[in-house]
Design an enzyme around this catalytic site. Structure first.
Site, PDB file in Angstrom:
ATOM      1  CG  ASP A   1      -7.069   3.367  -0.782  1.00 10.83           C
ATOM      2  OD1 ASP A   1      -8.008   2.615  -0.610  1.00 10.83           O
ATOM      3  OD2 ASP A   1      -7.308   4.689   0.175  1.00 10.83           O
TER       4      ASP A   1
ATOM      5  CE  LYS B   1      -4.565   1.246  -0.179  1.00 13.32           C
ATOM      6  NZ  LYS B   1      -5.236   0.578  -0.416  1.00 13.32           N
TER       7      LYS B   1
ATOM      8  CG  ASN C   1     -14.094   3.482  -7.613  1.00 11.42           C
ATOM      9  OD1 ASN C   1     -13.958   2.611  -7.755  1.00 11.42           O
ATOM     10  ND2 ASN C   1     -14.037   3.757  -8.579  1.00 11.42           N
TER      11      ASN C   1
END
Ligand code: NDP
Ligand code: 2IT
Length: 449
Positions: A169, A129, A245
């Site tokens: 993200d 990440k 999203n």
């Protein structure tokens, strides 16, 4: 609430001690370790082999300076991160988050969860990440481009299609991925499409990636409804928090399946429309105009905007938190329970606080953790990598069918693992045990890594 035995508890304490102040990371670790007692009884080799200690320590963590010039010709400095957490199952894979709250504790919590989520997909992807404390809000397109170029000017040396494959993200969508892909291509002089996912369709993106997290969440939830309650989304009142999203495409799929989404939110407040959210308006406001939710009520008189309110006070059958971490606390959980909510499935990563999760389970509300229910995004990223590697392009329906079968498979792994441990319907336990065992069983034969 913890069922940790003393050995696991000592491991947890040492993880907290060596990662001071990173409270979200501690929370994510604890969620996994809390479920493991029963597993360690059956698999003493996990303790002997120090599997937990090894998995909890990232393989590599990169922190870097991101200098960029704003529109007033002032130099700005942000901090960039990439945690390359685990490559046991494949190249590091996970999104990039651009949000002012980003710091090492957020990146590590997300990276740690990503390991198990990616394991559940069965697609051969490790966990990673990254992100930055850059705040995209109020920035011009040029500022976002200059920031993304500077970010990639450092990140490029740490990634490639076999090593580490970032995606989006919070605050990172197709626009940001496009700027970063352009800069990567320019620096390395290689058209290496598989280095990033969530790309535009014209340069190696996959159909369905945009919709994937939201659609996948709803496919998973639909199966939860069928399997546990013998029902479907038809006629259900749903709340989807967030309006980014994940939220938008969760709302789209719920509506397709006959459910009614009566509220969604942003970080300033929420909109409530008992006649159902109008998706065309929501998409235009958020995806095209990049405006706030307040604009929605100007166009829809049936909707109310509540500034700063708590969206979870609205009665619903199904709650799908899809904004950010710790957005449902114990108080909100108790209100949801009192109002008759039957199912909570997470679109966001760790949106429910541990005491709230506990309250749901005690009240027999079916609860599914994000590492299972929101895995459709990263799963479709892996499908994008597959298309890039074979220079192929799939149709929407083909990719969507693959996504659906992956989500059903994740559902069944969680459900069956919970059944195997005599806690039928406990997706928290099922997801954490199934994900952990895949990583542990793959890691041990690889020797001391
Ligand atoms: P977006 O940036 O598209 O949207 C985020 C939404 O959440 C916005 O409505 C935003 O409101 C709200 N939000 C963000 N931060 C906060 C905050 N601190 N407090 C309150 N609201 C907040 O992000 P995504 O939709 O992609 O991500 C949403 C969640 O889903 C995150 O937890 C992410 O990690 C997770 N996720 C995303 C995946 C993906 O593929 N994109 C895959 C799997 C999980 P505002 O505009 O006001 O900031
Ligand atoms: O949290 C997540 O799974 C994501 N943000 C998607 C990661 C990815 O690599 O597509």
């Amino acid at each position: 609430m913890s069922s940790m035995d003393s050995k696991v508890s000592a491991i947890y304490d040492s993880i907290v001690k060596r990662n001071p102040g990173e409270v979200e990371f501690h929370q994510a670790v604890r969620e996994v370790l809390d479920q493991l007692d029963v597993v360690l009884e059956r698999h003493p080799e996990y303790l002997d082999q120090k599997v937990i200690e090894r998995i909890a320590e990232p393989e590599r963590m990169i922190t870097f300076r991101v200098p960029w010039m704003d529109d007033k010709n002032q130099i700005q400095v942000n901090r960039g991160f990439r945690v390359q957490y685990s490559s046991v199952l494949g190249p590091y894979k996970g999104g990039l988050r651009f949000h002012p709250t980003v710091y090492s504790g957020i990146i590590k919590f997300l990276g740690f969860e990503q390991i198990f989520k990616n394991a559940l997909t069965g697609q051969g992807i490790g966990g990673g990440k990254g992100g930055s404390d850059f705040d995209p809000k109020g920035k011009s397109d040029n500022e976002v481009m200059r920031f993304c170029q500077s970010f990639m000017t450092e990140l490029y040396r740490h990634i490639n299609d076999f090593t580490d494959v970032p995606a989006g993200d919070i605050g990172v969508g197709a626009r940001e991925i496009g700027y970063m892909f352009g800069q990567y291509k320019r620096i390395v002089n290689r058209y290496e499409a598989g280095v990033l996912t969530g790309k535009g369709l014209a340069y190696g993106g996959s159909l369905v990636r945009t919709e994937a997290t939201g659609y996948g969440l709803v496919y998973f939830t639909d199966e939860v409804l069928r399997k546990n309650l013998g029902t479907s989304f038809e006629g259900k009142k749903c709340i989807v928090s967030g309006s980014g999203n994940v939220a938008i495409y969760a709302i789209e799929k719920i509506q397709e399946l006959g459910g009614k989404v009566i509220a969604c939110s942003d970080s300033n407040g929420y909109i409530h429309d008992e006649t159902g959210i109008n998706l065309d308006t929501l998409k235009r406001i958020k995806e095209v105009e990049r405006k706030r939710l307040t604009s929605y009520v100007e166009e829809h008189k049936s909707a109310k905007y509540i500034a700063g309110g708590n969206i979870w006070e609205i009665p619903c059958d199904v709650a799908l938190p899809s904004a950010t971490q710790n957005e449902i606390n114990l108080e909100s959980a108790e209100i949801l329970i009192k109002n008759g909510c039957k199912v909570v499935t997470e679109g966001a990563n760790m949106p429910t606080t541990p005491d709230a999760v506990h309250a749901f389970i005690e009240a027999n509300v079916i609860y599914a953790p994000g590492k299972a229910s929101n895995a459709g995004g990263v799963a479709t990223s892996a499908l994008e990598m597959q298309q890039n590697a074979s220079r192929d392009r799939w149709t929407f329906d083909y990719a969507d069918q693959k996504l659906k079968s992956i989500m059903l498979n994740i559902h069944d792994q969680c459900y069956n693992t919970a059944a195997e441990y005599n806690v039928i319907g406990n997706y928290l336990k099922g997801a954490n045990i199934a994900g952990f065992c895949i990583v542990a069983d793959t890691m041990i034969p690889m020797g001391l890594i």
